[in-house]
Design a protein around this motif. Sequence first.
Motif, PDB file in Angstrom:
ATOM      1  N   LEU A  27       0.847  -1.193   0.000  1.00  0.00           N
ATOM      2  CA  LEU A  27       0.000   0.000   0.000  1.00  0.00           C
ATOM      3  C   LEU A  27       0.886   1.248   0.000  1.00  0.00           C
ATOM      4  N   VAL A  28       0.645   2.162  -0.926  1.00  0.00           N
ATOM      5  CA  VAL A  28       1.470   3.367  -1.050  1.00  0.00           C
ATOM      6  C   VAL A  28       0.773   4.535  -0.348  1.00  0.00           C
ATOM      7  N   GLY A  35       6.714  14.486   4.071  1.00  0.00           N
ATOM      8  CA  GLY A  35       6.503  14.398   2.635  1.00  0.00           C
ATOM      9  C   GLY A  35       7.001  13.095   2.039  1.00  0.00           C
ATOM     10  N   PHE A  36       7.433  12.160   2.897  1.00  0.00           N
ATOM     11  CA  PHE A  36       7.965  10.882   2.426  1.00  0.00           C
ATOM     12  C   PHE A  36       6.821  10.026   1.912  1.00  0.00           C
ATOM     13  N   CYS A  37       6.977   9.532   0.685  1.00  0.00           N
ATOM     14  CA  CYS A  37       5.957   8.695   0.051  1.00  0.00           C
ATOM     15  C   CYS A  37       6.560   7.326  -0.233  1.00  0.00           C
ATOM     16  N   GLY A  38       5.881   6.280   0.197  1.00  0.00           N
ATOM     17  CA  GLY A  38       6.424   4.942  -0.022  1.00  0.00           C
ATOM     18  C   GLY A  38       5.394   3.852   0.211  1.00  0.00           C
ATOM     19  N   ALA A  39       5.820   2.630  -0.073  1.00  0.00           N
ATOM     20  CA  ALA A  39       4.954   1.467   0.077  1.00  0.00           C
ATOM     21  C   ALA A  39       5.225   0.784   1.411  1.00  0.00           C
ATOM     22  N   VAL A  40       4.168   0.251   2.009  1.00  0.00           N
ATOM     23  CA  VAL A  40       4.307  -0.495   3.259  1.00  0.00           C
ATOM     24  C   VAL A  40       5.102  -1.768   2.997  1.00  0.00           C
ATOM     25  N   GLY A 206       7.611  -3.643  -3.042  1.00  0.00           N
ATOM     26  CA  GLY A 206       7.490  -2.257  -2.605  1.00  0.00           C
ATOM     27  C   GLY A 206       7.718  -1.209  -3.673  1.00  0.00           C
ATOM     28  N   ILE A 207       7.439  -1.563  -4.943  1.00  0.00           N
ATOM     29  CA  ILE A 207       7.571  -0.573  -6.013  1.00  0.00           C
ATOM     30  C   ILE A 207       6.239  -0.475  -6.763  1.00  0.00           C
TER      31      ILE A 207
END
Length: 269
Positions: A27-28, A35-40, A206-207
């Motif tokens: 989940l992104v 402001g960090f954006c990433g996947a769980v 995670g991408i």
Amino acid sequence: MRSHSYDDILAGPRRRKIPEVVAERGLVVEEPGSGFCGAVVRFEHGNVVLEDRHGRHRVFPLEPAGFLLEGKPVTLVRPKAAPPSPASARSASGSVKVQGLRARTARDSRIWVEGKHDAELVERVWGHDLRVEGVVVEPLEGVDVLAEAIEEFGTGPGRRLGVLVDHLVPGSKESRLVDAIRDEHVLVTGHPYVDVWQAVKPSAVGIREWPVVPRGTPWKEGVCAALGWGETYEGWQRVLAAVSSFRDLETPLIGAVERLIDFVTDPEG
């Protein structure tokens, strides 16, 4: 003119309820403070670990309204663990797990895959099933030698070969080599991906998606460079570690492997 009770005035404006979202792997979300954006990718001591598109990890607390999902605030909650059920436990491939398994004697039939990574991924997901059936998976190291290898193996009733091929699409080199095989005791299946890495769902590692690698650049090296994964062996360790079951794989690979297992274990073969 509408009248208001004293309680209504004290209550003030109603607050908008922040929805809770289960933080499934892949989940992104965005952490608005940084402001960090990433996947769980995982959980650690009550915190969630996110991985951005460059492979960088950050740890954040699971606080109410602590993240943005598609620009809207949400509260992330950990997935609930499924209650253990030994009687109906499933293997990584989704089959019913055989308790107290003792591997049977290996069959004469074999499954061949193109390389070491293919073999390790098949073992990761279907290893339990293969030991139940007594099927050995061997790396072929490419399909260029497939015809010669089949002749040397010597197929026949009870001695079948199942072959898994990467990038098996119309007009490819692989499809031309496979079309030349004429042996009723050999089944060749494949998937459309350039490399077996690509048959792992991007969300599992995670991408958002697998990078597009320029023509002429080796695919694995290009992927590792684009994602900042270091050397190829480091990238593969990351990919393999992300796979825990068939749910982490794309459907074409799952179907191709299942057909091969059925073929080499067919009692009529």
